[in-house]
Structures are given as C-alpha cells and as structure tokens.
Design a protein around this motif. Structure first.
Motif, PDB file in Angstrom:
ATOM      1  N   ALA A  76       1.595  -1.068  -0.341  1.00 22.43           N
ATOM      2  CA  ALA A  76      -0.008  -0.032   0.283  1.00 22.43           C
ATOM      3  C   ALA A  76       0.456   1.486  -0.001  1.00 22.43           C
ATOM      4  O   ALA A  76       0.686   2.730  -1.128  1.00 22.43           O
ATOM      5  CB  ALA A  76      -0.822  -0.039   1.118  1.00 22.43           C
TER       6      ALA A  76
ATOM      7  N   LYS B 162       1.131   1.781  -4.320  1.00 18.77           N
ATOM      8  CA  LYS B 162       0.373   1.108  -5.590  1.00 18.77           C
ATOM      9  C   LYS B 162      -1.493   1.769  -4.062  1.00 18.77           C
ATOM     10  O   LYS B 162      -2.656   0.871  -5.615  1.00 18.77           O
ATOM     11  CB  LYS B 162       0.196  -1.101  -4.864  1.00 18.77           C
ATOM     12  N   GLU B 163      -1.427   2.474  -3.261  1.00 11.69           N
ATOM     13  CA  GLU B 163      -2.537   2.522  -2.917  1.00 11.69           C
ATOM     14  C   GLU B 163      -2.687   3.504  -1.769  1.00 11.69           C
ATOM     15  O   GLU B 163      -3.224   4.099  -2.373  1.00 11.69           O
ATOM     16  CB  GLU B 163      -3.088   1.269  -1.475  1.00 11.69           C
TER      17      GLU B 163
ATOM     18  N   SER C  43       0.326   7.801  -4.092  1.00  7.94           N
ATOM     19  CA  SER C  43       0.386   6.593  -4.971  1.00  7.94           C
ATOM     20  C   SER C  43       0.589   8.100  -5.877  1.00  7.94           C
ATOM     21  O   SER C  43       0.675   8.151  -7.316  1.00  7.94           O
ATOM     22  CB  SER C  43      -1.210   6.636  -5.405  1.00  7.94           C
TER      23      SER C  43
END
Length: 516
Positions: A368, A372-373, A376
C-alpha cells in the motif's frame, strides 16, 4: 618527519574555507555551527584535544556538546546538531597495521570501510566483515555492531574485536587514554571493551584505535548478480510472492558452512515512482556449490512470479549495479564495484530485525505505502525499504557481545532521500514514518524486541522517532528496541567511564545513579 606531521593539530573555525565542509557529515539534513572543528592525527592529540575541550567555557550556552566524527555517516543529529560546540574529527587517523605485541591487526578509528579493505587485505589476506558503503568510518561502524556482505559467512565486525583504545573523562574532568581488552585483568576494562561490541558510538569516550584478532579470509572470488523487475508488471499477489519467497529462502538457509548459508542479498523495495524493484546478491565462488546456489536463489524468487527480470535502470538507495548476468570476480574487485554511499543528500532512516518471513499484514502495508494504494501521487525514486539477508554466522557468535539481535533472518533499512531546500521535505519524512508505522501496526508501529516476528532496531541506523510516543506506541522504549537486555549493563559502563555525561545525544546511553 613530514611537514604535515610536524604541525600542531588543526583547528578550523567559522571563516575558514574548510569550515562548511567539516561541520557536516554525509547526511546534509544535519549541519552544525560549532565553535571549531579539530582535526586529530594521533591518540595523544585526541586525548589533549578532548581535555582542552572539556575545560573550555562555551561561548554560547545553547551549544555545549562535544562530539566525535570519523566517517560522518550518523543518520541523526548526534554528531552535527544545533547544540554542538566542538567537533573532534578523527578522520586523519586512518592507519592500518599489525601490532606484534597485541598479536592483532590495529586499525585507527578514522579509517573508512574501503580504506580498511584496500589496505588490510592486500598485505594480510584478511578482511573485516563490514559494510558496503565505502565512506563509513570505523569509529561509528564497529561500536554499533557493523555488518556487511561477508557477515552471513563470518559474523559481525565486533565478533573479532580484541581491544579498543578510548580517551575517557573522569569525574574531575581529567582525560586519559585507556586500552580495554576482552581479556583485561580488570573487570571494568573488560566491560568497556564489551560496551564497544554493540553499545553504539559516541557513548563512553573518544575511540582512537581498534585491534582485531582472528580475522577471516574472504573468498578469492565471489559471484555477484544484480537484476530488477518493473513495477508495472506486478499484481499484489506477485509482490506478496516475491517478498514472501525472499524471507522464506533465508529462513531455510542459515548454515554458514554451506554456500546457500554464505549467500548475501539486498532486496530493494523502491517506491513505485522508481519504476523498478531491485535485487543484489553475492555468493562465495570458491565454494563449488556457489554458482548453483546463485542459480537456485534467483529461481526461488524470479521463477515464482510473472514479471520478467531485467537490468537496474537507476540508483536504488545507495547502490546501482548494472549487470543482470551473474559475474565472477575477485572479492576485492566486487567489493569495490558495490562500494557506494549514494549521492550527497538529505535523508531519514529506520530499521528492523525480522526473525521470521514477512507476515501478510506487513506485506499488505508495504504494498500500500510503496505507492500502490497510499502515496500514489508521491514521486521519489529514492524512497525504499532495503531488505538485507541476515543470520548465518551472525547467529552463531564467537563470544558474548553487546549486539543482542542474534536470531534474525532479515534486517530492514527504511530509507528516503531528498535534496537540500526541497519544498517536499515534510512529505518525504511523512512517507517513511507512515510506511514504517503501518508495517509494524500490530506491535504499536515499531518492530518490538523479542517479538514473534521482530526483534527491535539497529543502533547503527539511529531513529529519533523511537523516543516519540506519536511514532512508538509499543510500550517498549528506544533503549529496549536497540539494546534489549544489554542496556542495564551499558548503563553501568556509562556511569563508570563517563560520569560527567560528556558524550551525550538524543539516544546516548543514560547513566545509572551511583549506589549510595
């Protein structure tokens, strides 16, 4: 006698052209404004300079600390800070020799890793199993329990420390040079030696020289490999497989007498804005199983994921090795190829010891916060988690030392870098704090000592956030996270050898009160 050696020790003050360079270290985040920097060339000069500094009256009551600098790689403001009055720089003291009386190799505290490798190995065939950053000074590296690419095969630097010379200050302000050996007759001297086997630098006195016995011979040749995978090709499951497989490999290969137990690797989990995840690995090529072990290791990672391996295209933390095919080369040549401290820049760092492979929660958090989460929109190619292999001979110590993390399989270094005057400095610091706290959310945001999967932090990568309840909600103090059960004895050593608390910083050993 040379012209330089005949000169008195050099004092550099504000206004001298050398002052701006000498009042800072590798981390440009910390720049001091001391009354002066003194360059020292001999132990006696160090003793005299410390005695003079101790008895001087500070010109500014807000600047009172006396600090010691060797390579200048302290990650926090312990050496170069706003409250520093004097910096005693031992970097000119870098001699490497054999001491027949001690029956040991003597290395002065200002020598850097690369200086030791390039001077000790050619004349002796021996090596210190230290770090890959060439400019790190032994004055800080060794007392922290320094490690490197030979450590899974041969252990920590402190496992070979026979004696240490230290300039110490007594309760009356008198300064003397003391040589503490692991077999000294006096217990207090043996304790002072022990405190320098993992008790951290800048705690007990000014270190001038180290003596090492029984140093190992490095391999004649090593097999070095570097490769990378493109972030865009990863699914969450494939990322989890890569990270999990890496941890499982080192969990299952801990025997330092085997080629797989000697293999050392660094997995570079960069933020997605770097565009790649990197891997560096080295194995003993003198071992007939070495080449096959390298093949098997790469297959254990690359063979289980979909993304195709390729070459590194950018600097990753402190390394950039542009080779995808394993290459055999002499050990010293390979060490030079890896030797790097990265660019001169600002940085923030955190660390962790892992006793077991990553948990699902830890993997999810890293995925994350690597962009990726979460984060970003954050762009920084030099934000990463470096996962070093660990254990092997480290976990089979030759003797008791103050380095207490001796059953881990991985050692993590969280790193983030930025240039001076970067308007996003707060964001860089927020990123590393957030990803670290999320990774270890199950234990209060830090890797607790003696935990199920973790075993605290490394004093060689100091992190002042561990003092702060906003970032450390574990219930364990920074003292426990670094030193575990060794801390009480380190306090006793501190009380005896530095009763005036001359050597102090935000995470220095706290002296216990003398018993009445």
């Amino acid at each position: 006698m040379s012209e330089i050696s005949a000169l008195p020790s050099t004092v550099v003050r504000c206004g001298d052209k050398r002052y701006p360079a000498l009042s800072r270290g590798f981390n440009q985040r910390w720049i001091a404004e001391p009354e002066y920097v003194r360059l020292l060339r001999t132990p006696e000069e160090a003793r005299a300079a410390l005695a003079e500094a101790v008895h001087e009256k500070p010109a500014n009551p807000a600047r009172t600390r006396i600090t010691v600098k060797s390579g200048g790689h302290c990650y926090e403001d312990f050496v170069c800070g706003d409250d520093v009055r004097v910096i005693l720089d031992v970097s000119p003291m870098c001699d490497v020799s054999y001491d027949g009386a001690m029956r040991a190799y003597c290395v002065e505290a200002g020598a850097t890793n690369w200086h030791v490798y390039s001077h000790l190995y050619p004349i002796s065939g021996k090596a210190l199993p230290g770090g890959s950053c060439y400019s790190v000074g032994l004055g800080g590296h060794v007392p922290a329990g320094g490690f490197g690419l030979l450590s899974r095969q041969h252990g920590l630097t402190v496992d070979y420390l026979y004696a240490v010379e230290v300039a110490v200050v007594d309760k009356d302000g008198n300064v003397e040079l003391v040589v503490a050996k692991r077999d000294s007759k006096e217990q207090v001297l043996r304790d002072l030696w022990w405190a320098h086997t993992g008790g951290g630098g800048g705690n007990f006195g000014l270190v001038t020289r180290f003596w090492f016995r029984g140093l190992p011979q490095p391999p004649e040749h090593v097999l070095l490999s570097g490769l990378a995978w493109d972030w865009k090709d990863f699914t969450k499951d494939e990322f989890a497989m890569l990270v999990r497989s890496y941890g499982e490999y080192f969990r299952d290969h801990q025997n330092p007498s085997t080629a797989s137990g000697k293999l050392f690797a660094m997995l570079k989990l960069n933020h997605v804005s770097n565009e790649q995840i990197g891997l560096l690995a080295q194995v003993d090529a003198d071992d007939p199983d070495g080449p096959q072990v390298m093949t098997d290791f790469v297959a254990a990672l690359d063979g289980r994921i979909g993304p195709a391996a390729t070459r590194m295209r950018s600097v990753m933390g402190e390394h950039f090795v542009h080779m995808d095919i394993p290459r055999t080369m002499p050990w010293l040549t390979a060490t030079q190829a890896l030797n790097s401290s990265g660019e001169i820049r600002c940085g923030k760092y955190k660390s962790a010891y892992l006793r077991k492979p990553f948990t699902d929660q830890q993997i999810n958090a890293m995925w994350a916060y690597l962009g990726k989460e979460k984060y970003s929109d954050y762009v920084n190619k030099q934000a990463l988690i470096q996962v070093d292999s660990y254990g092997g001979a480290v976990n089979k110590p030759l003797r008791q030392t103050a380095s207490r993390q001796r059953d881990s399989i991985l050692k993590l270094q969280y790193q983030v870098y930025w240039t001076q005057n970067d308007v996003h400095e707060d964001t860089h610091i927020a990123w590393i704090r957030d990803i670290y706290k999320a990774t270890f959310a199950a234990t209060g945001g830090v890797p607790v000592a003696d935990g199920d999967t973790t075993d605290g932090c490394y004093i060689g990568y100091p992190d002042a956030d561990l003092n702060d309840g906003r970032w450390n909600g574990s219930g364990q103090s920074w003292e426990t996270l670094y030193y575990k059960d060794a801390y009480a004895k380190l306090q006793e050593v501190k009380r005896h050898w530095d009763p005036r608390d001359v050597f102090r910083h935000a995470q220095s050993i706290r002296s216990v009160q003398a018993k009445k």
